[in-house]
Design a protein around this motif. Structure first.
Motif, PDB file in Angstrom:
ATOM      1  N   VAL A   1       0.861  -1.174   0.000  1.00 15.31           N
ATOM      2  CA  VAL A   1       0.000   0.000   0.000  1.00 15.31           C
ATOM      3  C   VAL A   1       0.903   1.231   0.000  1.00 15.31           C
ATOM      4  CG1 VAL A   1      -1.782   1.291   1.214  1.00 15.31           C
ATOM      5  CG2 VAL A   1      -1.848  -1.215   1.188  1.00 15.31           C
ATOM      6  N   GLN A   2       0.893   1.932  -1.116  1.00 17.39           N
ATOM      7  CA  GLN A   2       1.756   3.100  -1.299  1.00 17.39           C
ATOM      8  C   GLN A   2       0.941   4.369  -1.088  1.00 17.39           C
ATOM      9  OE1 GLN A   2       5.280   3.560  -2.316  1.00 17.39           O
ATOM     10  NE2 GLN A   2       4.534   5.450  -1.391  1.00 17.39           N
ATOM     11  N   PHE A   3       1.262   5.125  -0.050  1.00 18.78           N
ATOM     12  CA  PHE A   3       0.568   6.384   0.164  1.00 18.78           C
ATOM     13  C   PHE A   3       1.058   7.427  -0.825  1.00 18.78           C
ATOM     14  CE2 PHE A   3      -0.323   4.414   4.291  1.00 18.78           C
ATOM     15  CZ  PHE A   3      -1.693   4.632   4.338  1.00 18.78           C
ATOM     16  N   SER A   4       0.159   8.269  -1.222  1.00 14.14           N
ATOM     17  CA  SER A   4       0.413   9.241  -2.276  1.00 14.14           C
ATOM     18  C   SER A   4       1.536  10.215  -1.900  1.00 14.14           C
ATOM     19  CB  SER A   4      -0.872  10.027  -2.551  1.00 14.14           C
ATOM     20  OG  SER A   4      -0.625  11.125  -3.385  1.00 14.14           O
ATOM     21  N   ALA A   5       2.350  10.556  -2.900  1.00 18.10           N
ATOM     22  CA  ALA A   5       3.378  11.569  -2.724  1.00 18.10           C
ATOM     23  C   ALA A   5       2.870  12.958  -3.094  1.00 18.10           C
ATOM     24  CB  ALA A   5       4.600  11.226  -3.586  1.00 18.10           C
ATOM     25  N   ASP A   6       1.604  13.054  -3.472  1.00 17.26           N
ATOM     26  CA  ASP A   6       0.986  14.325  -3.830  1.00 17.26           C
ATOM     27  C   ASP A   6       0.506  15.002  -2.552  1.00 17.26           C
ATOM     28  OD1 ASP A   6      -0.413  16.452  -4.814  1.00 17.26           O
ATOM     29  OD2 ASP A   6      -1.670  15.285  -6.192  1.00 17.26           O
ATOM     30  N   ARG A   7       1.186  16.055  -2.151  1.00 18.08           N
ATOM     31  CA  ARG A   7       0.846  16.714  -0.889  1.00 18.08           C
ATOM     32  C   ARG A   7      -0.542  17.329  -0.909  1.00 18.08           C
ATOM     33  NH1 ARG A   7       6.518  17.834  -1.307  1.00 18.08           N
ATOM     34  NH2 ARG A   7       6.127  19.840  -2.316  1.00 18.08           N
ATOM     35  N   ALA A   8      -1.102  17.546  -2.105  1.00 14.36           N
ATOM     36  CA  ALA A   8      -2.460  18.087  -2.208  1.00 14.36           C
ATOM     37  C   ALA A   8      -3.509  17.087  -1.739  1.00 14.36           C
ATOM     38  CB  ALA A   8      -2.747  18.503  -3.648  1.00 14.36           C
TER      39      ALA A   8
ATOM     40  N   ILE B   1     -10.459  -2.270  16.722  1.00 12.78           N
ATOM     41  CA  ILE B   1      -9.873  -2.054  15.405  1.00 12.78           C
ATOM     42  C   ILE B   1      -8.541  -2.778  15.321  1.00 12.78           C
ATOM     43  CG2 ILE B   1     -10.995   0.140  14.871  1.00 12.78           C
ATOM     44  CD1 ILE B   1      -8.577   1.585  15.973  1.00 12.78           C
ATOM     45  N   ALA B   2      -8.142  -3.120  14.095  1.00 11.01           N
ATOM     46  CA  ALA B   2      -6.867  -3.807  13.897  1.00 11.01           C
ATOM     47  C   ALA B   2      -6.330  -3.525  12.506  1.00 11.01           C
ATOM     48  CB  ALA B   2      -7.027  -5.318  14.097  1.00 11.01           C
ATOM     49  N   ILE B   3      -5.007  -3.606  12.407  1.00 10.07           N
ATOM     50  CA  ILE B   3      -4.314  -3.607  11.126  1.00 10.07           C
ATOM     51  C   ILE B   3      -3.395  -4.813  11.168  1.00 10.07           C
ATOM     52  CG2 ILE B   3      -2.753  -2.374   9.581  1.00 10.07           C
ATOM     53  CD1 ILE B   3      -3.736   0.232  10.878  1.00 10.07           C
ATOM     54  N   THR B   4      -3.648  -5.797  10.300  1.00  8.46           N
ATOM     55  CA  THR B   4      -2.946  -7.068  10.386  1.00  8.46           C
ATOM     56  C   THR B   4      -2.477  -7.515   9.004  1.00  8.46           C
ATOM     57  OG1 THR B   4      -4.961  -8.390  10.078  1.00  8.46           O
ATOM     58  CG2 THR B   4      -4.403  -7.750  12.337  1.00  8.46           C
ATOM     59  N   GLY B   5      -1.721  -8.600   9.002  1.00  8.08           N
ATOM     60  CA  GLY B   5      -1.312  -9.210   7.743  1.00  8.08           C
ATOM     61  C   GLY B   5       0.187  -9.249   7.571  1.00  8.08           C
ATOM     62  N   GLN B   6       0.621  -9.486   6.338  1.00  5.55           N
ATOM     63  CA  GLN B   6       2.042  -9.591   6.028  1.00  5.55           C
ATOM     64  C   GLN B   6       2.456  -8.613   4.941  1.00  5.55           C
ATOM     65  OE1 GLN B   6       3.561 -13.770   5.856  1.00  5.55           O
ATOM     66  NE2 GLN B   6       1.414 -14.325   6.142  1.00  5.55           N
ATOM     67  N   GLY B   7       1.639  -7.607   4.700  1.00  4.43           N
ATOM     68  CA  GLY B   7       1.944  -6.637   3.664  1.00  4.43           C
ATOM     69  C   GLY B   7       2.727  -5.453   4.182  1.00  4.43           C
ATOM     70  N   VAL B   8       2.864  -4.433   3.315  1.00  2.00           N
ATOM     71  CA  VAL B   8       3.704  -3.261   3.596  1.00  2.00           C
ATOM     72  C   VAL B   8       2.922  -1.980   3.330  1.00  2.00           C
ATOM     73  CG1 VAL B   8       5.800  -2.006   2.921  1.00  2.00           C
ATOM     74  CG2 VAL B   8       5.804  -4.521   2.960  1.00  2.00           C
ATOM     75  N   PHE B   9       3.035  -1.024   4.267  1.00  2.00           N
ATOM     76  CA  PHE B   9       2.603   0.359   4.038  1.00  2.00           C
ATOM     77  C   PHE B   9       3.847   1.203   3.784  1.00  2.00           C
ATOM     78  CE2 PHE B   9      -1.030  -1.042   6.686  1.00  2.00           C
ATOM     79  CZ  PHE B   9      -2.087  -0.586   5.926  1.00  2.00           C
ATOM     80  N   ASP B  10       3.850   1.968   2.717  1.00  2.00           N
ATOM     81  CA  ASP B  10       4.949   2.907   2.443  1.00  2.00           C
ATOM     82  C   ASP B  10       4.401   4.322   2.468  1.00  2.00           C
ATOM     83  OD1 ASP B  10       6.692   4.684   0.628  1.00  2.00           O
ATOM     84  OD2 ASP B  10       7.951   2.902   0.906  1.00  2.00           O
TER      85      ASP B  10
END
Length: 573
Positions: free
Chosen positions: A124-131, A160-169
């Motif tokens: 999961v790639q968070f946007s680099a667009d500051r807008a 609430i939970a955030i689980t798994g084996q993925g990646v947040f960037d």
């Protein structure tokens, strides 16, 4: 809704459904808290901690694909992610699945009764667009602030939970300033050529003119009286978002996921309770300013275990608000177990402060490994904070290649990197007594056992205030290899037992200044040391050296001006 049957998700759900967390409450017949191996913790009389309540979820599962998300790394999936989270919560709760793939999104907001689950291979790639980000009123560094809202945000939620084996960037490189001294020449050249602006001294890069402008304003992120969020738009780029903020939430879990490249603090539970953080990895660049791994601020009841942290600021951080606002909030961080965790680069491995104005208590840390951190165990505060840090129990800590201090208690924190960059002053501050008031901080009742350190600038540094010494510190069974040994300034009732200070500096192994009721029992050091101990300061009193071979040093004790030899008593072997 259809049901997901993958083994990965079933495992996550089973762990989230646990009715209790046995390791947080299990006891031996002797009534001692135990870890999974049954070993007693650092204290002989461990009180009963509250049971950590964990979340549970319906098995109903909705994939973000159902809501139109596309895993091509190009399409922005913010709306699809949010619709999936909202729908699952509205239906009574369950699991939002992010399958394998490259998912671009803007900030998202959590909802109650939702487990956001990243499958193995999900990025999961968070946007680099500051807008894509907007400013909100929030709290940061312990005070009311204006910041860009966190990339993962939740307020007043439960279960609430955030689980798994993925990646947040977190696309942090689009937000963070960078100091020239923290990069190689070639890295700095590439960064400058990529865009952005430099400060007047040409020694710090900023991603935009807005970010640079914010850096020139004192306490720019403070929410000042009479100001509104819109008044901060011209420095919006300076007000970096945290990666995750869960504010006033109950029963939350983070498990298995990797969080990396955060714009600022990475994981920030704030005024929340019943927190489980397990098998989480946080990766941020060593040069990344303010990229703390986890900040537990004014939180109660939780466990952090089996994690790996490699960041550009402090790793495991205990906080509770700053100065007057923190004292008014009056919410200590309390009742936490932290264990079985590795830290690589970080300013501090395990840290309390400096924003600790609401206090911290009943913290149990064990089985920690620090490799290459600036400081190992770091307790920091300063005048004006107030607050009491007490009942902290730490054992089984192993360190190597520590740049600064292996163990430090510092009540004169100066809000700067613990290890000066080239050209920065490393001189200690001049400490003069001031009147006691509500802003006088306190460190007391702290036990540290079973510690090793292979390489540090200083083994143990204790530096209190003349008006408020650091009190009631016990360090037992430690082997510390360092340049300097013990430096103890403005302290009271400090006890070292069975501690090896294996120093490389010639003078002295132990420095005691303006401290009283100091017991040094069973100290070992390298034979041939020029000087074993120096005692200075006209307030020094009641220093005891016992079960220590003073003859192995060329000179045993040296006294400062106006210090009577009666200050020190030596019990022969």
């Amino acid at each position: 809704m259809k049901r997901l049957t993958t083994l990965a998700l079933l495992g996550a759900l089973m762990s989230c459904r646990a009715a209790e967390y046995p390791a947080a409450t299990a006891k031996t017949n002797a009534g001692k808290l135990t870890d999974n191996a049954g070993a007693a913790s650092a204290t002989e009389a461990l009180p009963n901690l509250p049971q950590v309540k964990t979340p549970s979820f319906r098995a109903d599962t909705a994939s973000v694909v159902k809501f139109g998300a596309v895993a091509d790394g190009v399409a922005k999936n913010t709306q699809a992610f949010q619709q999936a989270i909202d729908a699952v919560s509205k239906a009574g709760g369950g699991v939002v699945l992010v399958p394998r793939g490259h998912w671009l999104t803007g900030p998202i907001e959590m909802r109650s009764n939702v487990n956001l689950h990243l499958a193995k291979g999900a990025l999961v790639q968070f946007s680099a667009d500051r807008a894509d980000y907007h400013l909100i009123k929030t709290s940061w560094e312990g005070v009311a602030a204006v910041r860009n809202r966190a990339q993962i945000y939740g307020q007043n939620l439960e279960n609430i939970a955030i689980t798994g084996q993925g990646v947040f960037d977190g696309a942090g490189n689009t937000w963070r300033p960078v100091k020239k001294g923290k990069l190689t020449d070639s890295q700095w050249k590439r960064l400058v050529e990529s865009g952005g602006v430099l400060n007047e001294k040409k020694d710090t890069w900023y991603p935009s003119a807005s970010a640079l402008k914010g850096s020139t304003i004192k306490e720019a992120f403070y929410l000042k009286p009479g100001k509104e969020v819109k008044d901060y738009e011209d420095i919006k780029d300076f007000l970096r978002p945290d990666m995750m903020v869960l504010d006033r939430c109950k029963r939350l879990m983070l498990e298995g996921v990797t969080f990396q490249n955060s714009p600022a603090w990475t994981l920030h539970p704030l005024m929340s309770e019943d927190i489980t953080v397990r098998n989480v990895t946080v990766l941020n660049p060593e040069y990344g300013q303010n990229t703390d791994a986890i900040d537990l601020e004014s939180c109660r009841n939780g466990i952090v275990e089996d994690c790996t942290f490699d960041v550009g600021d402090d790793a495991i951080c205990i906080k509770s608000g700053r100065d007057e606002q923190g004292r008014e909030r009056n919410m200590p961080t309390e009742n936490f177990i932290i264990r079985n965790t590795k830290v690589y680069h970080a300013h501090g491995g395990f840290v309390i402060g400096s924003e600790m104005s609401g206090g911290a208590r009943n913290i149990y840390a064990s089985n920690l490994t620090f490799m290459g951190t600036d400081v190992g165990l770091r307790f920091k505060t300063t005048r004006g904070r107030g607050g009491v840090v007490e009942n902290i129990f730490i054992n089984n800590v192993d360190m190597r290649d520590i740049v600064g201090q292996a163990i430090i208690f510092d009540m004169y924190y100066m809000a700067k990197d613990p290890v000066p960059l080239a050209g920065e002053s490393a001189a200690p501050p001049v400490i003069k007594a001031e009147l006691l008031n509500e802003g006088t901080p306190q460190f007391r009742k702290i036990s540290i056992k079973d510690v090793t350190c292979n390489g540090a600038e200083t083994g143990i540094l204790v530096r209190g205030l003349p008006e408020m010494p650091i009190r009631d510190i016990s360090i037992e069974n430690a082997t510390l290899q360092s340049t300097k040994g013990l430096v103890c300034i403005e302290a009271e009732n400090i006890r070292l037992k069975n501690v090896a200070l294996l120093t490389t500096q010639t003078l002295p192994v132990m420095e005691i200044q303006n401290s009283k009721d100091i017991v040094l029992d069973g100290i070992r050091y390298k034979p041939g040391a020029e000087l074993l101990m120096r005692v200075t300061g006209d307030r020094a009193k009641g220093v005891k050296l016992a079960n220590t071979d003073t003859k192995a040093a060329k000179k045993d004790v040296e006294f400062g001006d106006k210090v009577s030899k009666k200050v020190l008593s030596i019990s022969k072997l």
